[in-house]
Design a protein around this motif. Structure first.
Motif, mmCIF file in Angstrom:
data_model
loop_
_atom_site.group_PDB
_atom_site.id
_atom_site.type_symbol
_atom_site.label_atom_id
_atom_site.label_comp_id
_atom_site.label_asym_id
_atom_site.label_seq_id
_atom_site.Cartn_x
_atom_site.Cartn_y
_atom_site.Cartn_z
ATOM 1 N N UNK A 6 7.996 -8.653 -14.807
ATOM 2 C CA UNK A 6 7.758 -7.204 -14.685
ATOM 3 C C UNK A 6 6.377 -6.869 -14.163
ATOM 4 N N UNK A 7 5.455 -7.854 -14.157
ATOM 5 C CA UNK A 7 4.102 -7.583 -13.712
ATOM 6 C C UNK A 7 3.809 -8.198 -12.346
ATOM 7 N N UNK A 8 4.848 -8.726 -11.669
ATOM 8 C CA UNK A 8 4.662 -9.205 -10.307
ATOM 9 C C UNK A 8 4.574 -8.002 -9.379
ATOM 10 N N UNK A 9 3.564 -7.958 -8.535
ATOM 11 C CA UNK A 9 3.396 -6.807 -7.671
ATOM 12 C C UNK A 9 2.654 -7.210 -6.404
ATOM 13 N N UNK A 10 2.808 -6.414 -5.398
ATOM 14 C CA UNK A 10 2.216 -6.675 -4.098
ATOM 15 C C UNK A 10 0.960 -5.827 -3.946
ATOM 16 N N UNK A 11 -0.197 -6.497 -3.853
ATOM 17 C CA UNK A 11 -1.458 -5.760 -3.753
ATOM 18 C C UNK A 11 -2.031 -5.796 -2.344
ATOM 19 N N UNK A 12 -1.242 -6.270 -1.393
ATOM 20 C CA UNK A 12 -1.774 -6.451 -0.042
ATOM 21 C C UNK A 12 -2.332 -5.144 0.526
ATOM 22 N N UNK A 13 -1.693 -4.036 0.218
ATOM 23 C CA UNK A 13 -2.169 -2.759 0.752
ATOM 24 C C UNK A 13 -3.513 -2.361 0.148
ATOM 25 N N UNK A 14 -3.812 -2.884 -1.045
ATOM 26 C CA UNK A 14 -5.072 -2.553 -1.698
ATOM 27 C C UNK A 14 -6.219 -3.432 -1.223
ATOM 28 N N UNK A 15 -5.892 -4.490 -0.477
ATOM 29 C CA UNK A 15 -6.918 -5.412 -0.008
ATOM 30 C C UNK A 15 -7.495 -5.014 1.345
ATOM 31 N N UNK A 16 -7.028 -3.908 1.872
ATOM 32 C CA UNK A 16 -7.533 -3.396 3.145
ATOM 33 C C UNK A 16 -8.140 -2.016 2.899
ATOM 34 N N UNK A 17 -9.381 -1.854 3.321
ATOM 35 C CA UNK A 17 -10.099 -0.601 3.088
ATOM 36 C C UNK A 17 -10.061 0.285 4.330
ATOM 37 N N UNK A 18 -9.780 1.523 4.133
ATOM 38 C CA UNK A 18 -9.820 2.486 5.230
ATOM 39 C C UNK A 18 -11.242 2.520 5.790
ATOM 40 N N UNK A 19 -11.424 2.166 7.071
ATOM 41 C CA UNK A 19 -12.781 2.147 7.649
ATOM 42 C C UNK A 19 -13.522 3.467 7.502
#
Length: 335
Positions: A41-54
């Motif tokens: 239940x705690x598996x999640x995709x954080x890829x979008x959080x690893x990129x910062x809006x310039x």
């Protein structure tokens, strides 16, 4: 590295840390089958959080230094803008080009430090403070504050304030080393919430308004106290997005800009951000993509790994220590 820090039981921590429970709920809702374990239940995709809006990044790297020894933990900038680095069994004062100006060797790892206006150095080891003059001559060693201390942060002005992550309190001393009292112990009658410190990251600063700023990482917020220990307020929210704090315990370290704004550090998703003096998110100094090795270091098996530290000089330049790589990035505000 074997974990030395004595944590509360997971059950007790989750019962007490309501803010952390909120994070776990967020994680559960953001889980992704792409993470490879749909039963977790705690598996999640954080890829979008690893990129910062310039557009959010307000600083750029001016130069880069290397910590003089392995296992760098904390940095501090003295009133004369000299950079001090706690790494291994050493405290090293560094010139702008990275040359060593002063080095103090100790019998055990250095954990934190602060430098007074007169150049006096207050150095935190795990269980006590040692005091040195501006040339590095040892002046005194203070008595240990008691059982299971883990000293992680120091602020110095007319008095000395020490963050003790082991006992989850701020210790207040006079400059002779006499312990006056402690701050932050849970007290319902005084409306003091108590600190939740799941890992050995706990910091304290004394602002120009005379109030202490302290991070409460298990509650995902910053708190303000008088030097007598009265709770004056807090700010911060639990959120996976860039404006909030997430994980078991963030922010882990912080400093204050000359105008009173906050510069915060996080682990897990290692990032450095700026908040206004009243706690509104303003911008990013450096995002997760700047600390890829650091991001891989901190995981569920060891929340003490990874992390960043930060310091600011009188010109507003921000120094970021990557605890994993030992790199010290000097960041200048974009024009």
């Amino acid at each position: 590295m074997k974990r030395e820090f004595q944590l509360s039981s997971r059950r007790k921590f989750f019962r007490d840390a309501t803010a952390t429970m909120a994070v776990l709920n967020v994680i559960a809702h953001q889980r992704s089958d792409a993470a490879g374990d749909s039963k977790n239940p705690f598996a999640y995709d954080i890829s979008r959080l690893q990129v910062t809006d310039p557009k959010l990044i307000s600083y750029q790297e001016q130069s880069r230094l290397k910590a003089p020894h392995a296992e760098a933990r904390r940095i501090a900038v003295a009133p004369d803008d000299t950079l001090y680095v706690c790494s291994g069994h050493y405290l090293t004062a560094m010139k702008p080009g990275g040359e060593t100006a002063l080095e103090i060797a100790t019998s055990e790892p250095t954990r934190c430090c602060a430098v007074a206006k007169d150049g006096t150095i207050y150095l935190g080891l795990r269980d006590h403070i040692e005091v040195f003059d501006a040339k590095g001559a040892r002046q005194s060693a203070w008595e240990s504050p008691g059982k299971k201390p883990w000293l992680t942060g120091i602020a110095v002005a007319n008095e000395v304030f020490v963050a003790d992550a082991g006992n989850r309190i701020i210790l207040r001393y006079d400059k002779s080393g006499k312990r006056l009292h402690h701050i932050g112990e849970k007290d319902k009658e005084r409306n003091i919430p108590g600190f939740i410190i799941p890992s050995p990251f706990f910091d304290v600063k004394l602002a120009r308004d005379g109030l202490l700023r302290v991070n409460n990482p298990g509650r995902h917020r910053m708190e303000l106290y008088t030097t007598d220990g009265d709770f004056e307020g807090s700010w911060g929210m639990t959120a996976m997005g860039i404006t909030g704090f997430c994980g078991c315990c963030n922010p882990i370290n912080f400093t204050l800009l000359p105008d009173g704004r906050y510069v915060t550090c996080e682990k897990g998703l290692p990032r450095v951000k700026i908040y206004s003096a009243t706690g509104e998110f303003e911008s990013v100094v450096a995002g997760v993509e700047s600390f890829s090795e650091n991001a891989r270091a901190c995981g569920p098996s060891d929340c003490t790994a990874g992390g960043l530290d930060v310091a600011v000089d009188s010109q507003g330049r921000i120094y970021i220590l990557d605890i994993v790589t030992g790199d010290i990035c000097v960041m200048q505000k974009k024009v």
